[in-house]
Write an enzyme that holds these catalytic residues in place. Sequence first.
Site, short mmCIF file in Angstrom:
data_model
loop_
_atom_site.label_atom_id
_atom_site.label_comp_id
_atom_site.label_asym_id
_atom_site.label_seq_id
_atom_site.Cartn_x
_atom_site.Cartn_y
_atom_site.Cartn_z
N HIS A 164 49.49 129.19 -41.46
CA HIS A 164 50.73 128.95 -42.21
C HIS A 164 51.92 129.70 -41.59
O HIS A 164 52.87 130.02 -42.28
CB HIS A 164 50.59 129.33 -43.68
CG HIS A 164 49.34 128.82 -44.33
ND1 HIS A 164 49.30 127.58 -44.97
CD2 HIS A 164 48.09 129.32 -44.39
CE1 HIS A 164 48.07 127.38 -45.43
NE2 HIS A 164 47.32 128.42 -45.08
N SER A 285 74.57 129.10 -22.62
CA SER A 285 75.41 128.30 -23.49
C SER A 285 76.80 128.22 -22.88
O SER A 285 77.24 129.16 -22.21
CB SER A 285 75.47 128.94 -24.88
OG SER A 285 76.63 128.52 -25.55
N LYS A 291 73.76 133.90 -24.84
CA LYS A 291 72.58 133.06 -25.05
C LYS A 291 71.71 132.86 -23.82
O LYS A 291 72.20 132.72 -22.70
CB LYS A 291 73.02 131.67 -25.53
CG LYS A 291 73.70 131.70 -26.88
CD LYS A 291 72.70 131.66 -28.01
CE LYS A 291 72.15 130.28 -28.11
NZ LYS A 291 71.59 130.00 -29.40
N GLU A 298 61.70 123.39 -24.87
CA GLU A 298 62.32 122.50 -25.86
C GLU A 298 62.28 121.06 -25.39
O GLU A 298 61.96 120.14 -26.14
CB GLU A 298 63.78 122.91 -26.11
CG GLU A 298 63.93 124.18 -26.93
CD GLU A 298 65.38 124.66 -26.97
OE1 GLU A 298 66.28 123.84 -27.20
OE2 GLU A 298 65.60 125.87 -26.76
#
Length: 464
Positions: A164, A285, A291, A298
């Site tokens: 979980h 970024s 960033k 991804e």
Amino acid sequence: MSQKETRSPVQAWSGRFTEPVSERVKRYTASIPFDWRLVPFDIQGSLAHAAMLHQVGVLSAQDLMDIRRGLGEILAAFEAGDFPWTLDDEDVHFTIERALTRKVGDAGKRLHTGRSRNDQVATDVRLWLRDAIDRIQALLREARAALLDQAGRHADTVMPGFTHLQAAQPVTFGHHLLAWHEMLARDGERLADCRRRVNRLPLGAAALAGTSFPIDRGFVAQELGFEALCENSLDAVSDRDFAIEFLAAGALIMTHLSRMSEELVLWMTPRFGFIDLPDRFCTGSSIMPQKKNPDVPELMRGKTGRMNGHLVALLTLMKGQPLAYNKDNQEDKEPLFDAVDTLVDSLAIFAEMVPGIRVRAGAMRRAAIEGFATATDLADYLVKKGLPFREAHEAVARAVRAAEEQGLDLADLPLATLQGFSPLVDEDVYAVLTLEGSLAARDHIGGTAPAQVRAAVVRARGRL
Ligand code: ARG
């Protein structure tokens, strides 16, 4: 261009027609803009077919020689990046046949004896896919080897195992990576199984019913390295199960890579801080200077969507088709080509990325401690001292609540406090409350004890 100018006397089948297709229809029906990728396999199939025709006395030795020379030249040119085509040629089969005929004359026109584009294209796609499967298998092995190296290196590195997405019990990072390895190992098995059904020869089915020429299908199968013949000519030209199976296996590979990517992304956030990926797999970024984004995992997660799409596309393509060949089948290629490109790129980059994973063992260990990951060990301890498991579970739950309230780990609670939850607790409890104690206790095949992880790595290397 006027209709007249676009009239296509060049079309091999135009003899039967009184008007040419429009430019739009020509563009709509042509597959040459994408099926040129089949060139080497189409040529391989034609060489085997021609050799067989000669063998059974349908093609002269001179014709066979001419065909071999012509196809050899076309292949060499293709490999040098020179393979001109036009929409008038419709597909790769006509394009090659015409180029051959321009080179060698009548022999080129005799090549198609006893064959149809229907069994030809089915053969080409199978040859192409067989080759793709072999390339993917090699990359799967590379990715697995990379995982095993990291797993061996981190056989002792503690992290919280999750259920979980909540800290559950301590595991080693090596053990976690071995779970990934198992997924890819099954993917390899699936592809190997799929390959057996890809590796059957459709040629000889001709358009749908077979041919009146005295062909020798076994000869062609042997030439092309097929393990078996497609047993029914109608099925041979219409079956695309083999491609669907491949896409299903491919969708599972991407699903696995996607799950791994998701974990990499999570682990890389400062919230987890378990790992770092080298800069070459990340991007920045345009607006936020601080960033460092895990773009590669991804994207891998994202590309799973297109893979699943290809699988659904082919399933849908087949579901309404009556026997035997229908032009619908031309739509099998682009999804298949893209699926293979996606798999090859994803696996290659994954295999490259895994050795670059930098582990932050301290953060992993802290997370295991903060998550009370040894609570089950305490319960097991009480059970071994005679308490029924349900009661042990209850006692430990109260201990966890108390530790949480005081901002302490279970192992930090004084003996007297622990004894307040169960009088069975003794000084020896602290051995099971440590992360190392918890790990070492799971000492069986498939368990997370470091010794077991090391042994599992050795066994897995043997299976590679
Ligand atoms: N380009 C076609 C395909 O990809 C080749 C087979 C065409 N056969 C036919 N009867 N029109 O399926």
